[in-house]
Design a protein around this motif. Sequence first.
Motif, PDB file in Angstrom:
ATOM      1  N   THR A 135       0.823  -1.199   0.000  1.00  0.00           N
ATOM      2  CA  THR A 135       0.000   0.000   0.000  1.00  0.00           C
ATOM      3  C   THR A 135       0.864   1.257   0.000  1.00  0.00           C
ATOM      4  OG1 THR A 135      -0.091   0.058   2.411  1.00  0.00           O
ATOM      5  CG2 THR A 135      -1.794  -1.230   1.271  1.00  0.00           C
ATOM      6  N   ALA A 136       0.227   2.393  -0.210  1.00  0.00           N
ATOM      7  CA  ALA A 136       0.957   3.666  -0.202  1.00  0.00           C
ATOM      8  C   ALA A 136       1.650   3.888   1.135  1.00  0.00           C
ATOM      9  CB  ALA A 136       0.001   4.815  -0.513  1.00  0.00           C
ATOM     10  N   ALA A 137       0.970   3.519   2.230  1.00  0.00           N
ATOM     11  CA  ALA A 137       1.550   3.707   3.564  1.00  0.00           C
ATOM     12  C   ALA A 137       2.818   2.878   3.731  1.00  0.00           C
ATOM     13  CB  ALA A 137       0.529   3.322   4.635  1.00  0.00           C
ATOM     14  N   VAL A 138       2.803   1.648   3.219  1.00  0.00           N
ATOM     15  CA  VAL A 138       3.984   0.778   3.312  1.00  0.00           C
ATOM     16  C   VAL A 138       5.139   1.359   2.499  1.00  0.00           C
ATOM     17  CG1 VAL A 138       4.925  -1.479   2.704  1.00  0.00           C
ATOM     18  CG2 VAL A 138       2.676  -1.323   3.768  1.00  0.00           C
ATOM     19  N   ILE A 139       4.850   1.778   1.255  1.00  0.00           N
ATOM     20  CA  ILE A 139       5.899   2.336   0.387  1.00  0.00           C
ATOM     21  C   ILE A 139       6.494   3.598   1.000  1.00  0.00           C
ATOM     22  CG2 ILE A 139       6.394   3.332  -1.864  1.00  0.00           C
ATOM     23  CD1 ILE A 139       5.920   0.324  -1.885  1.00  0.00           C
ATOM     24  N   ILE A 140       5.637   4.468   1.547  1.00  0.00           N
ATOM     25  CA  ILE A 140       6.129   5.697   2.185  1.00  0.00           C
ATOM     26  C   ILE A 140       7.010   5.346   3.380  1.00  0.00           C
ATOM     27  CG2 ILE A 140       5.449   7.745   3.506  1.00  0.00           C
ATOM     28  CD1 ILE A 140       2.964   7.903   1.708  1.00  0.00           C
ATOM     29  N   GLY A 141       6.578   4.352   4.159  1.00  0.00           N
ATOM     30  CA  GLY A 141       7.383   3.928   5.307  1.00  0.00           C
ATOM     31  C   GLY A 141       8.748   3.427   4.885  1.00  0.00           C
TER      32      GLY A 141
ATOM     33  N   PHE B 181       4.737  -4.256   6.882  1.00  0.00           N
ATOM     34  CA  PHE B 181       5.865  -3.362   7.149  1.00  0.00           C
ATOM     35  C   PHE B 181       6.752  -3.856   8.289  1.00  0.00           C
ATOM     36  CE2 PHE B 181       7.559   0.847   8.683  1.00  0.00           C
ATOM     37  CZ  PHE B 181       8.257   1.170   7.530  1.00  0.00           C
ATOM     38  N   SER B 182       6.352  -4.957   8.941  1.00  0.00           N
ATOM     39  CA  SER B 182       7.063  -5.412  10.142  1.00  0.00           C
ATOM     40  C   SER B 182       8.529  -5.709   9.873  1.00  0.00           C
ATOM     41  CB  SER B 182       6.368  -6.656  10.725  1.00  0.00           C
ATOM     42  OG  SER B 182       6.343  -7.708   9.774  1.00  0.00           O
ATOM     43  N   TRP B 183       8.848  -6.240   8.685  1.00  0.00           N
ATOM     44  CA  TRP B 183      10.243  -6.521   8.351  1.00  0.00           C
ATOM     45  C   TRP B 183      11.052  -5.231   8.343  1.00  0.00           C
ATOM     46  CZ3 TRP B 183      13.641 -10.364   7.922  1.00  0.00           C
ATOM     47  CH2 TRP B 183      14.818 -10.129   7.227  1.00  0.00           C
ATOM     48  N   CYS B 184      10.502  -4.202   7.730  1.00  0.00           N
ATOM     49  CA  CYS B 184      11.198  -2.917   7.660  1.00  0.00           C
ATOM     50  C   CYS B 184      11.345  -2.312   9.060  1.00  0.00           C
ATOM     51  CB  CYS B 184      10.405  -1.963   6.754  1.00  0.00           C
ATOM     52  SG  CYS B 184      11.416  -0.673   5.982  1.00  0.00           S
ATOM     53  N   ILE B 185      10.330  -2.503   9.890  1.00  0.00           N
ATOM     54  CA  ILE B 185      10.404  -2.021  11.271  1.00  0.00           C
ATOM     55  C   ILE B 185      11.566  -2.681  12.004  1.00  0.00           C
ATOM     56  CG2 ILE B 185       9.239  -2.073  13.518  1.00  0.00           C
ATOM     57  CD1 ILE B 185       6.594  -1.721  12.045  1.00  0.00           C
ATOM     58  N   LEU B 186      11.670  -4.000  11.859  1.00  0.00           N
ATOM     59  CA  LEU B 186      12.754  -4.736  12.521  1.00  0.00           C
ATOM     60  C   LEU B 186      14.114  -4.228  12.074  1.00  0.00           C
ATOM     61  CD1 LEU B 186      13.805  -7.069  14.288  1.00  0.00           C
ATOM     62  CD2 LEU B 186      13.598  -8.550  12.279  1.00  0.00           C
ATOM     63  N   MET B 187      14.302  -4.066  10.757  1.00  0.00           N
ATOM     64  CA  MET B 187      15.595  -3.615  10.246  1.00  0.00           C
ATOM     65  C   MET B 187      15.906  -2.180  10.687  1.00  0.00           C
ATOM     66  SD  MET B 187      16.853  -6.217   8.703  1.00  0.00           S
ATOM     67  CE  MET B 187      15.935  -7.312   9.813  1.00  0.00           C
ATOM     68  N   ALA B 188      14.879  -1.316  10.699  1.00  0.00           N
ATOM     69  CA  ALA B 188      15.093   0.068  11.131  1.00  0.00           C
ATOM     70  C   ALA B 188      15.528   0.115  12.597  1.00  0.00           C
ATOM     71  CB  ALA B 188      13.814   0.888  10.927  1.00  0.00           C
ATOM     72  N   LEU B 189      14.890  -0.705  13.414  1.00  0.00           N
ATOM     73  CA  LEU B 189      15.261  -0.761  14.829  1.00  0.00           C
ATOM     74  C   LEU B 189      16.647  -1.367  15.004  1.00  0.00           C
ATOM     75  CD1 LEU B 189      11.855  -1.853  16.396  1.00  0.00           C
ATOM     76  CD2 LEU B 189      12.971   0.367  16.613  1.00  0.00           C
TER      77      LEU B 189
ATOM     78  N   VAL C 179      16.769   9.438  14.559  1.00  0.00           N
ATOM     79  CA  VAL C 179      15.414   9.946  14.821  1.00  0.00           C
ATOM     80  C   VAL C 179      14.479   9.629  13.653  1.00  0.00           C
ATOM     81  CG1 VAL C 179      14.023  12.029  15.126  1.00  0.00           C
ATOM     82  CG2 VAL C 179      16.170  11.773  16.387  1.00  0.00           C
ATOM     83  N   VAL C 180      14.975   9.818  12.425  1.00  0.00           N
ATOM     84  CA  VAL C 180      14.161   9.512  11.237  1.00  0.00           C
ATOM     85  C   VAL C 180      13.788   8.031  11.215  1.00  0.00           C
ATOM     86  CG1 VAL C 180      14.175   9.372   8.708  1.00  0.00           C
ATOM     87  CG2 VAL C 180      15.071  11.410   9.847  1.00  0.00           C
ATOM     88  N   LEU C 181      14.719   7.166  11.577  1.00  0.00           N
ATOM     89  CA  LEU C 181      14.442   5.736  11.598  1.00  0.00           C
ATOM     90  C   LEU C 181      13.383   5.390  12.644  1.00  0.00           C
ATOM     91  CD1 LEU C 181      17.928   4.043  11.162  1.00  0.00           C
ATOM     92  CD2 LEU C 181      16.081   4.207   9.511  1.00  0.00           C
ATOM     93  N   ILE C 182      13.477   6.023  13.803  1.00  0.00           N
ATOM     94  CA  ILE C 182      12.488   5.770  14.852  1.00  0.00           C
ATOM     95  C   ILE C 182      11.089   6.202  14.381  1.00  0.00           C
ATOM     96  CG2 ILE C 182      11.742   6.419  17.182  1.00  0.00           C
ATOM     97  CD1 ILE C 182      14.711   6.625  17.924  1.00  0.00           C
ATOM     98  N   VAL C 183      11.028   7.364  13.737  1.00  0.00           N
ATOM     99  CA  VAL C 183       9.743   7.860  13.215  1.00  0.00           C
ATOM    100  C   VAL C 183       9.185   6.905  12.157  1.00  0.00           C
ATOM    101  CG1 VAL C 183       8.654   9.707  11.864  1.00  0.00           C
ATOM    102  CG2 VAL C 183      10.238  10.278  13.712  1.00  0.00           C
ATOM    103  N   SER C 184      10.079   6.352  11.338  1.00  0.00           N
ATOM    104  CA  SER C 184       9.623   5.472  10.242  1.00  0.00           C
ATOM    105  C   SER C 184       8.911   4.223  10.744  1.00  0.00           C
ATOM    106  CB  SER C 184      10.811   5.069   9.363  1.00  0.00           C
ATOM    107  OG  SER C 184      11.637   4.103  10.004  1.00  0.00           O
ATOM    108  N   THR C 185       9.246   3.771  11.958  1.00  0.00           N
ATOM    109  CA  THR C 185       8.627   2.553  12.478  1.00  0.00           C
ATOM    110  C   THR C 185       7.149   2.753  12.814  1.00  0.00           C
ATOM    111  OG1 THR C 185       9.264   3.027  14.775  1.00  0.00           O
ATOM    112  CG2 THR C 185      10.816   1.783  13.440  1.00  0.00           C
TER     113      THR C 185
END
Length: 343
Positions: free
Chosen positions: A137-143, A292-300, A331-337
């Motif tokens: 979705t758009a939200a996933v791509i933006i994230g 988006f959970s995979w991207c969240i894990l990598m960002a963290l 900070v940007v990475l934290i916001v992205s999650t």
Amino acid sequence: MEIVLGLLIIAIGSFCQSSSYVPIKKVRDWSWESFWLVQGVFAWLVFPFLGALLAVPAGHSLCELFTADNSFRIWMTILFGALWGVGGLTFGLSMRYLGVALGQSISLGTCAGLGTILGPVMLNIFFPEGHYLAQLTAAVIIGVVVTLVGICIIGIAGGMKSKSMSEEEKKEAVKDFNFPKGIAIALLAGVMSGCFNVGLEFGSTITFADSAEIYRTLPATFLVTLGGFVTNAVYCLYQNSRNRTFGDYGKVSLYANNILFCCLAGALWYSQFFGLSLGKGYLAGSPTLLTFSWCILMALNVTFSNVWGIILNEWKGTTSATRAVLLIGIVVLIVSTFLPQIL
């Protein structure tokens, strides 16, 4: 509340993973290939197997999942695990040349973006009737884009660090520091490491219908790490032969220390995927965060790895401007999650 709990569990697993390379520093008098193989036994075989057993309901066995009906998905899961194994090898080398903070940042950033997108894309190629592209979705791509922006900012901080430090300071922080070589290896590691999530996607149906939701992806995780172990074991044994370091395994007096810290490193590393499985169980109510959970894990992972980089003095000697850019990237990475859920 369940979403917050799911994100918190993933964050705890991420913190453990980012801490996994600290015990390795305690391994003594073993070559890189020897300790990498031994910790891999724990990280990619022992703990994933034990985790997979949690997904087996009473009265069943794990072997029941490995049937002819699942054969295509099983072999695809293992195949992408083997490809991820290449990323695992180069991932370790990227930290050798860039340090924990910058090495993980570049590798995991690339892995985050590609892993999130490639999973649904590859599944849609083989199973178009599943309409897997609808997950992007758009939200996933933006994230994903925001995550990559955060990674780029941290990469800029790494470039500033390289330019501002003397050769002596670089060697003090990271013994084998080599920015150009490290960046090339880190990018390769990121591309190949993204295959892990693709493997998880192919293995998502390899589970028992009555398994607890929080454990459902653990059998697939075991198959992915099994494929990765084969790749890493072949390379490490080749390096043992080439460098004549098979003698490392004969240093019995080092077993108590080295195996202990390799085991600890393996447990901490596996925690990220154990936490991801548990966390996704609580994110089932949000399809966007689930994708988006995979991207969240990598960002963290990137965020916590840089925290460890600071603790380990890898940014010592850099300018205040460099550290400020690094902080902005974190900070940007934290916001992205959290961004996809807000959108």
